[in-house]
Design a protein around this motif. Structure first.
Motif, mmCIF file in Angstrom:
data_model
loop_
_atom_site.group_PDB
_atom_site.id
_atom_site.type_symbol
_atom_site.label_atom_id
_atom_site.label_comp_id
_atom_site.label_asym_id
_atom_site.label_seq_id
_atom_site.Cartn_x
_atom_site.Cartn_y
_atom_site.Cartn_z
ATOM 1 N N PRO A 111 64.293 25.598 -23.965
ATOM 2 C CA PRO A 111 63.597 24.371 -24.355
ATOM 3 C C PRO A 111 63.773 23.215 -23.376
ATOM 4 N N HIS A 161 59.482 21.629 -23.723
ATOM 5 C CA HIS A 161 60.099 20.686 -24.654
ATOM 6 C C HIS A 161 60.984 19.629 -24.000
ATOM 7 N N ASP A 205 60.141 28.321 -26.099
ATOM 8 C CA ASP A 205 61.446 28.107 -26.721
ATOM 9 C C ASP A 205 62.514 29.091 -26.248
#
Length: 286
Positions: free
Chosen positions: A214, A256, A211
Motif C-alpha cells: 500500500p 495508496h 494492496d
C-alpha cells in the motif's frame, strides 16, 4: 501506448489498522498520524491509452455513499476522477475498460453511481467493460464476516446487472493478455485473487501495487495490514515479489501512498528496502 496517473481522491485510515501488529513508534516514522491516529491515504489510479482502448485501473471510493459513510474516511484534497481525466482531455465516457485489482470499496466504488433521479444505481463508465476474475467475484458477492464491510452490494451487483461485467481468464489468456506489455500477478493474502498488473512501458516494468504494497512504509516484511485476510500468506507473497522487484529493477506504482507515486527497491543486509522515489513525470516525461 501512453500511461497517465489518475488521482481519484485522498482519504484517511487508522494507522494501527494499516500496519497490523507493528507498533506505532515504528510505522509512524514513515506514515505519521494525526491526533486521531489517522494516516494519509491516496487513491491513485492508472490510465492506459493504447489505440482505441482506454483502460482505467481501479477508481477509488466514488461519491454515492452517505455523509455518515464518508465521515469515517475523512476525505481531503481536491482530486477526483472527473477532474483528473479532464486535465488530460478525457471524459469518463471515453473509458473502454475498467480493470479492478479487487472489489473492496476503495478500489471499485467509483465504478457505480446514482442514476439521475437517485432511485437506483448505474455504471459510472457507461461504455466500459468492467474486469475482475471469477474466483474473486464469487468471494466478494458472498463475503466472509471479516470483509463484509469492504464488499458493498451497491458497488458490485449493478456491474453484473448492466451486462458490463467480464471475467479475466488467468489460464487461457484474455483481452488484456493480447499484448505482451500487460501481465497479471494473482495474490491471495489480502483477499482472494487480488490482481497486480505488470506493464512494460518505455523499457521499464511498472507494477501497479494495489494492496500488495500500500505505501512506502509497508516494505519491511512484518509490516502487513490488519485488513489482510491471510497475513502469513501476504508475508510470503510480498517477500517473493519484493526480491524479484529488486533483482529485476521493477518500478512500483503506489496506489495508496498519498505522498509517493513510484519507488524502486534494493536488497540490503536487513532485507529488501526502499531505493529511490520518483514522481511519474520525473520518470517518464523527463
Amino acid at each position: 501506448m501512453t500511461l497517465y496517473p489518475i488521482e481519484a481522491g485522498n482519504f484517511k485510515l487508522d494507522g494501527g489498522a494499516m500496519f497490523g501488529v507493528v507498533p506505532k513508534s515504528l510505522w509512524s516514522r514513515t506514515n505519521p498520524a494525526d491526533n486521531n491516529n489517522l494516516i494519509d491515504i491516496g487513491a491513485r489510479c492508472l490510465l492506459i491509452e493504447e489505440g482505441n482502448q482506454l483502460t482505467l485501473i481501479d477508481n477509488g471510493l466514488g461519491d454515492k455513499q452517505s455523509d455518515k459513510f464518508f465521515s469515517h474516511y475523512h476525505r481531503w484534497g481536491d482530486f477526483s476522477i472527473d477532474s483528473s481525466l479532464k486535465k488530460l482531455g478525457f471524459h469518463r465516457d471515453d473509458i473502454t475498460d475498467v480493470f479492478l485489482t479487487h472489489l473492496h470499496f476503495d478500489h471499485c466504488g467509483g465504478s457505480i453511481q446514482w442514476n439521475k433521479d437517485r432511485t437506483g444505481y448505474e455504471p459510472a463508465f457507461k461504455n466500459a467493460k468492467f474486469w475482475t476474475n471469477k474466483n474473486h467475484w464469487d468471494w466478494a458477492i458472498k463475503p466472509n464476516p471479516r470483509e463484509k464491510a469492504s464488499f458493498l452490494k451497491e458497488n458490485l451487483l449493478p456491474m453484473e446487472e448492466s451486462g458490463q461485467l467480464h471475467f479475466l481468464d488467468r489460464d487461457k489468456g484474455s483481452h488484456f493478455y493480447k499484448h505482451l506489455n500487460f501481465g497479471v500477478l494473482f495474490v491471495d493474502g489480502h483477499t482472494e485473487k487480488q490482481m497486480i498488473p505488470h506493464i512494460t512501458y518505455q523499457d521499464k516494468t511498472l507494477v501497479f501495487m494495489a494492496d500488495l504494497l500500500p505505501t512506502v512504509g509497508h516494505i519491511p516484511l512484518p509490516y502487513v495490514m490488519g485488513y489482510d485476510t491471510r497475513p502469513l500468506l501476504t508475508l510470503g507473497e510480498k517477500e517473493a515479489f519484493l526480491e524479484k522487484a529488486a533483482d529485476e529493477g521493477f518500478y512500483l506504482f503506489l496506489e495508496h501512498d498519498a505522498h509517493h507515486e513510484i519507488i524502486t527497491v534494493k536488497r540490503t543486509e536487513k532485507g529488501v528496502r526502499l531505493d529511490q522515489t520518483y514522481t511519474f513525470n520525473q520518470l517518464f516525461n523527463s
